[in-house]
Design a protein around this motif. Structure first.
Motif, short mmCIF file in Angstrom:
data_model
loop_
_atom_site.label_atom_id
_atom_site.label_comp_id
_atom_site.label_asym_id
_atom_site.label_seq_id
_atom_site.Cartn_x
_atom_site.Cartn_y
_atom_site.Cartn_z
N SER A 1 0.90 -1.17 0.26
CA SER A 1 -0.02 -0.13 -0.05
C SER A 1 0.96 1.19 0.04
O SER A 1 0.38 2.37 -0.42
N ASN B 1 -3.15 3.39 -5.05
CA ASN B 1 -4.21 4.14 -4.30
C ASN B 1 -4.94 3.11 -3.38
O ASN B 1 -4.67 2.03 -3.14
N GLU B 2 -6.00 3.66 -2.86
CA GLU B 2 -6.74 2.80 -1.97
C GLU B 2 -7.35 1.67 -2.31
O GLU B 2 -7.59 0.87 -1.54
#
Length: 389
Positions: free
Chosen positions: A345, A359-360
């Motif tokens: 992440s 990204n998330e």
């Protein structure tokens, strides 16, 4: 990682000149190993492209054959599984990799194959890094799946922008029924092209395995579109291109990143001239020092493997997926899949296709696509298209 590149290059050179190749790459019996799984279609309809992606991963493993964990050097072993271009086989292949206790998995070419395998990886807590699987559903709802490529909304929009900016006011769209990549990419193109003021004058799907497109193309021809967007598999693409030209259709023919394969040119022949497509990588425009080194080294690798020396984007993306895995393993300082997943992440990867962060949702933070054209029997850079995020 730069120092390992020099070490790997020297080792590879020694290996290639040694009289006994069978001993090259051997390791001491007590040397620790970390396993990286690779799931790709090496046979079946997507076999040619899956093999190109695999070559990028194998080359990366030669360049970066080890990783440091807890101050100790681990040999990286690739565990390869052929999903045979089939979703049921992808489930089986993912299960086999889980059984081999891989710490992270790479692949697959083909979004539908990645989605099929993704559920298995998630169940077993194994992080996966997609190379060229562009459908948004690959990473949506799956915290274990990441990818280094752009997604279909970006490349569909990029092609729509290119078409409209080059005076295409009407478009026909041909997609494959039941193919998530084809139908998804076609949908994003239609949405973006219409929002720009373009008109979709023909929209038709075809069945998997279909080889005669003349009826579809004849109906399309009556609408006289400026551009035909036909994202499809490598099996269908040359047939659509060739049959369209045989019918006298002169509209620009466009496809997605899956078309960047020498099979499109060799099988469509002269009819492929002028075809445009989106791409995630261009070897004439290295993004950084890592990219420049990759281009030089991978060409030499392809020559040694007796492969075409042109570099498809899927090979560069395979290379980058491997680099992302190595970077995450080092950041986690562990062979534990959960720790590696968490580390992904926040990693920053300087890869062949540029700087990669996630990204998330696990997607690469990318906003640019290359537009290429087939000219004089090869893929050539045309322009770039940047999309606001």
């Amino acid at each position: 990682m730069k120092n390992r590149r020099n070490i790997a290059a020297a080792a590879l050179a020694a290996c290639l000149t040694a009289s006994a190749l069978a001993g090259c790459g051997g390791r001491k019996a007590d040397e620790p190993v970390i396993r990286i799984g690779v799931i790709e279609p090496l046979t079946g309809a997507n076999g040619a492209a899956g093999f190109q992606e695999m070559l990028g991963i194998r080359y990366a493993n030669q360049v970066y054959p080890t990783v440091t964990i807890g101050g100790e050097t681990y040999t990286v072993k690739l565990v390869e599984a052929d999903n045979k271009s089939d979703c049921a086989e992808a489930v089986n292949a993912a299960g086999a990799l889980a059984g081999e206790q891989v710490s992270v998995a790479l692949g697959s070419y083909g979004s539908d194959l990645s989605m099929a395998a993704g559920a298995v990886f998630a169940e077993n807590g194994i992080p996966a890094i997609g190379c060229s699987c562009t459908n948004p559903q690959v990473t949506e709802g799956n915290d274990s799946y990441f990818r280094v490529c752009f997604s279909d909304p970006l490349q569909g929009t990029a092609m729509a922008n290119y078409a409209y900016q080059n005076n295409a006011k009407s478009a026909a769209v041909i997609t494959q029924l039941g193919d998530d990549y084809s139908s998804g990419l076609g949908g994003y193109f239609k949405e973006a092209f219409s929002s720009l003021g373009g008109q979709i004058v023909y929209d038709q799907q075809f069945q998997a395995g279909q080889t005669d497109f003349r009826s579809i193309l004849t109906n399309l021809q009556a609408q006289n579109p400026d551009i035909i967007f036909a994202p499809s598999s490598l099996t269908a693409a040359p047939l659509i291109i060739r049959q369209a030209r045989e019918l006298g259709i002169t509209a620009v023919i466009a496809g997605g990143d899956a078309w960047e394969n020498s099979a499109v040119i060799s099988e469509a022949g002269a009819a492929a001239e002028g075809v445009v497509l989106t791409a995630a990588f261009d070897e004439s425009e290295p993004a950084n020092d890592e990219a420049a080194a990759f281009i030089k080294g991978f060409r030499e690798y392809l020559r040694a493997e007796k492969q075409d020396e042109s570099i498809p984007a899927v090979s560069a993306l395979g290379y980058d997926a491997y680099l992302a895995a190595i970077k995450a393993i080092e950041a986690a300082d562990s062979t534990d899949p959960a720790a590696i997943c968490q580390a992904l992440s926040s990693v920053v990867v300087e890869g062949a296709t540029g700087t990669i962060t996630f990204n998330e949702t696990g997607d690469a933070n990318k906003n640019l696509a290359f537009i290429k054209v087939i000219r004089d029997g090869r893929f050539q850079f045309l322009t770039t298209s940047t999309i606001s995020r």
